[in-house]
Design a protein around this motif. Structure first.
Motif, PDB file in Angstrom:
ATOM      1  N   ARG A  87       0.815  -1.221   0.000  1.00 33.58           N
ATOM      2  CA  ARG A  87       0.000   0.000   0.000  1.00 33.58           C
ATOM      3  C   ARG A  87       0.849   1.271   0.000  1.00 33.58           C
ATOM      4  N   ALA A  88       2.097   1.149   0.370  1.00 29.03           N
ATOM      5  CA  ALA A  88       2.981   2.312   0.479  1.00 29.03           C
ATOM      6  C   ALA A  88       3.298   2.870  -0.910  1.00 29.03           C
ATOM      7  N   PRO A  89       3.733   4.126  -0.969  1.00 29.17           N
ATOM      8  CA  PRO A  89       4.118   4.695  -2.270  1.00 29.17           C
ATOM      9  C   PRO A  89       5.110   3.783  -2.991  1.00 29.17           C
ATOM     10  N   GLY A  90       4.838   3.535  -4.254  1.00 32.54           N
ATOM     11  CA  GLY A  90       5.683   2.649  -5.049  1.00 32.54           C
ATOM     12  C   GLY A  90       5.300   1.186  -4.950  1.00 32.54           C
ATOM     13  N   GLY A  91       4.402   0.829  -4.022  1.00 32.68           N
ATOM     14  CA  GLY A  91       3.980  -0.561  -3.853  1.00 32.68           C
ATOM     15  C   GLY A  91       2.964  -0.960  -4.910  1.00 32.68           C
ATOM     16  N   ALA A  92       2.714  -2.246  -5.005  1.00 33.76           N
ATOM     17  CA  ALA A  92       1.788  -2.771  -6.009  1.00 33.76           C
ATOM     18  C   ALA A  92       0.364  -2.232  -5.841  1.00 33.76           C
ATOM     19  N   HIS A  93      -0.008  -1.859  -4.622  1.00 28.90           N
ATOM     20  CA  HIS A  93      -1.352  -1.331  -4.355  1.00 28.90           C
ATOM     21  C   HIS A  93      -1.245   0.049  -3.699  1.00 28.90           C
ATOM     22  N   ALA A  94      -0.300   0.834  -4.169  1.00 29.44           N
ATOM     23  CA  ALA A  94      -0.039   2.156  -3.578  1.00 29.44           C
ATOM     24  C   ALA A  94      -1.327   2.969  -3.477  1.00 29.44           C
ATOM     25  N   GLY A  95      -1.556   3.529  -2.290  1.00 29.41           N
ATOM     26  CA  GLY A  95      -2.704   4.386  -2.079  1.00 29.41           C
ATOM     27  C   GLY A  95      -3.992   3.677  -1.705  1.00 29.41           C
ATOM     28  N   TYR A  96      -3.999   2.332  -1.765  1.00 35.93           N
ATOM     29  CA  TYR A  96      -5.219   1.604  -1.406  1.00 35.93           C
ATOM     30  C   TYR A  96      -5.532   1.854   0.068  1.00 35.93           C
ATOM     31  N   ALA A  97      -6.792   2.071   0.371  1.00 38.13           N
ATOM     32  CA  ALA A  97      -7.229   2.257   1.753  1.00 38.13           C
ATOM     33  C   ALA A  97      -8.567   1.560   1.949  1.00 38.13           C
ATOM     34  N   ASN A  98      -8.712   0.927   3.103  1.00 36.78           N
ATOM     35  CA  ASN A  98      -9.981   0.307   3.443  1.00 36.78           C
ATOM     36  C   ASN A  98     -10.298   0.575   4.904  1.00 36.78           C
ATOM     37  N   ALA A 122     -21.419  -8.119  13.878  1.00 39.54           N
ATOM     38  CA  ALA A 122     -21.388  -7.949  12.430  1.00 39.54           C
ATOM     39  C   ALA A 122     -20.558  -6.708  12.121  1.00 39.54           C
ATOM     40  N   HIS A 123     -19.936  -6.719  10.955  1.00 42.18           N
ATOM     41  CA  HIS A 123     -19.174  -5.550  10.531  1.00 42.18           C
ATOM     42  C   HIS A 123     -19.333  -5.342   9.037  1.00 42.18           C
ATOM     43  N   VAL A 124     -19.059  -4.112   8.613  1.00 42.71           N
ATOM     44  CA  VAL A 124     -19.126  -3.754   7.196  1.00 42.71           C
ATOM     45  C   VAL A 124     -17.769  -3.183   6.793  1.00 42.71           C
ATOM     46  N   PHE A 125     -17.491  -3.282   5.491  1.00 40.03           N
ATOM     47  CA  PHE A 125     -16.188  -2.887   4.959  1.00 40.03           C
ATOM     48  C   PHE A 125     -16.348  -1.822   3.885  1.00 40.03           C
ATOM     49  N   PHE A 126     -15.406  -0.921   3.862  1.00 42.09           N
ATOM     50  CA  PHE A 126     -15.409   0.174   2.905  1.00 42.09           C
ATOM     51  C   PHE A 126     -14.054   0.252   2.216  1.00 42.09           C
ATOM     52  N   GLU A 127     -14.051   0.770   0.994  1.00 37.28           N
ATOM     53  CA  GLU A 127     -12.814   1.091   0.272  1.00 37.28           C
ATOM     54  C   GLU A 127     -12.904   2.541  -0.164  1.00 37.28           C
ATOM     55  N   ARG A 128     -11.756   3.208  -0.155  1.00 39.64           N
ATOM     56  CA  ARG A 128     -11.740   4.601  -0.590  1.00 39.64           C
ATOM     57  C   ARG A 128     -11.646   4.653  -2.100  1.00 39.64           C
ATOM     58  N   GLU A 135     -16.732   3.910  -0.059  1.00 39.71           N
ATOM     59  CA  GLU A 135     -17.807   3.100  -0.628  1.00 39.71           C
ATOM     60  C   GLU A 135     -17.905   1.784   0.137  1.00 39.71           C
ATOM     61  N   MET A 136     -19.118   1.467   0.624  1.00 41.82           N
ATOM     62  CA  MET A 136     -19.300   0.198   1.313  1.00 41.82           C
ATOM     63  C   MET A 136     -19.222  -0.922   0.278  1.00 41.82           C
ATOM     64  N   VAL A 137     -18.344  -1.905   0.537  1.00 42.02           N
ATOM     65  CA  VAL A 137     -18.110  -2.964  -0.440  1.00 42.02           C
ATOM     66  C   VAL A 137     -18.519  -4.349   0.058  1.00 42.02           C
ATOM     67  N   GLY A 138     -18.931  -4.456   1.307  1.00 38.86           N
ATOM     68  CA  GLY A 138     -19.344  -5.759   1.799  1.00 38.86           C
ATOM     69  C   GLY A 138     -19.560  -5.768   3.290  1.00 38.86           C
ATOM     70  N   GLY A 139     -19.923  -6.935   3.775  1.00 38.51           N
ATOM     71  CA  GLY A 139     -20.150  -7.107   5.198  1.00 38.51           C
ATOM     72  C   GLY A 139     -19.944  -8.560   5.583  1.00 38.51           C
ATOM     73  N   ALA A 140     -19.924  -8.812   6.887  1.00 36.58           N
ATOM     74  CA  ALA A 140     -19.709 -10.168   7.385  1.00 36.58           C
ATOM     75  C   ALA A 140     -20.077 -10.221   8.869  1.00 36.58           C
ATOM     76  N   ARG A 141     -20.014 -11.403   9.409  1.00 35.99           N
ATOM     77  CA  ARG A 141     -20.167 -11.624  10.851  1.00 35.99           C
ATOM     78  C   ARG A 141     -18.821 -12.091  11.385  1.00 35.99           C
ATOM     79  N   TYR A 142     -18.649 -11.962  12.686  1.00 35.30           N
ATOM     80  CA  TYR A 142     -17.390 -12.382  13.292  1.00 35.30           C
ATOM     81  C   TYR A 142     -17.609 -12.889  14.706  1.00 35.30           C
ATOM     82  N   GLN A 143     -16.677 -13.722  15.140  1.00 32.94           N
ATOM     83  CA  GLN A 143     -16.576 -14.175  16.525  1.00 32.94           C
ATOM     84  C   GLN A 143     -15.113 -14.059  16.904  1.00 32.94           C
ATOM     85  N   ASN A 144     -14.865 -13.378  17.997  1.00 34.34           N
ATOM     86  CA  ASN A 144     -13.497 -13.230  18.502  1.00 34.34           C
ATOM     87  C   ASN A 144     -13.418 -13.805  19.901  1.00 34.34           C
TER      88      ASN A 144
END
Length: 178
Positions: A87-98, A122-128, A135-144
């Motif tokens: 995600r870092a500058p110069g990386g394969a996914h530079a600038g990606y944020a979620n 339950a939680h939801v996921f976003f991408e910039r 933008e909300m891109v999905g959701g899921a449930r979790y147990q920790n």
């Protein structure tokens, strides 16, 4: 010489004070704070050392899409370091944020004896997007499963199960008036 070592030997022989698992309200508050810190560090801050401090050494993560994602804290942190580098500058996914947000009202916490607690929700996921909007891109449930660390007086995440991943819910919901 022995007189100099006596206090040191006595201190080692005396068990350190340990904190009991807190009552449910305090336990829930600690889990909410640790969960928020964990996902902020993992998703938005891309801060592996901060995540590492929240995980037990024998941490493992199971995911409905990827199976056993990590079989130890060390492996999870190494994977996260690679992803952050990408995600870092110069990386394969530079600038990606979620971003991950817990769904309000979905979290339950149950004590597990005197050694920890189960968090479910339950939680939801976003991408910039390119325009900077999230933008909300999905959701899921979790147990920790959180293990109480009596000598530390805090919780560490020992196991995470993430499941029921799916597409983002339609918004506004069908039938809603604008």
């Amino acid at each position: 010489m022995l007189s100099l070592l006596a206090p040191l030997l006595l201190a080692q022989a005396t068990p350190a004070a340990t904190a009991p698992v807190p009552p449910l309200d305090a336990l829930t508050g600690q889990i909410e704070a640790a969960d928020g810190a964990l996902f902020w560090a993992a998703f938005e801050a891309c801060d592996p050392p901060a995540v590492e401090r929240l995980l037990a050494e024998d941490f493992r993560m199971l995911h409905d899409k990827g199976g056993l994602v990590a079989s130890s804290r060390a492996k999870f942190i190494a994977q996260m370091e690679r992803e952050c580098a990408a995600r870092a500058p110069g990386g394969a996914h530079a600038g990606y944020a979620n971003r991950r947000l817990a769904v309000p009202g979905s979290r339950t916490v149950r004590p597990l004896g005197r050694w920890g607690a189960l968090e479910e929700g339950a939680h939801v996921f976003f991408e910039r997007r390119a325009d900077g909007a999230w933008e909300m891109v999905g959701g899921a449930r979790y147990q920790n499963v959180w293990r109480w660390m009596p000598r530390e007086g805090r919780l560490r995440l020992v196991e995470s199960l993430s499941y029921d991943h799916g597409a983002a819910a339609a918004y506004p919901p069908e039938g809603a008036e604008p």
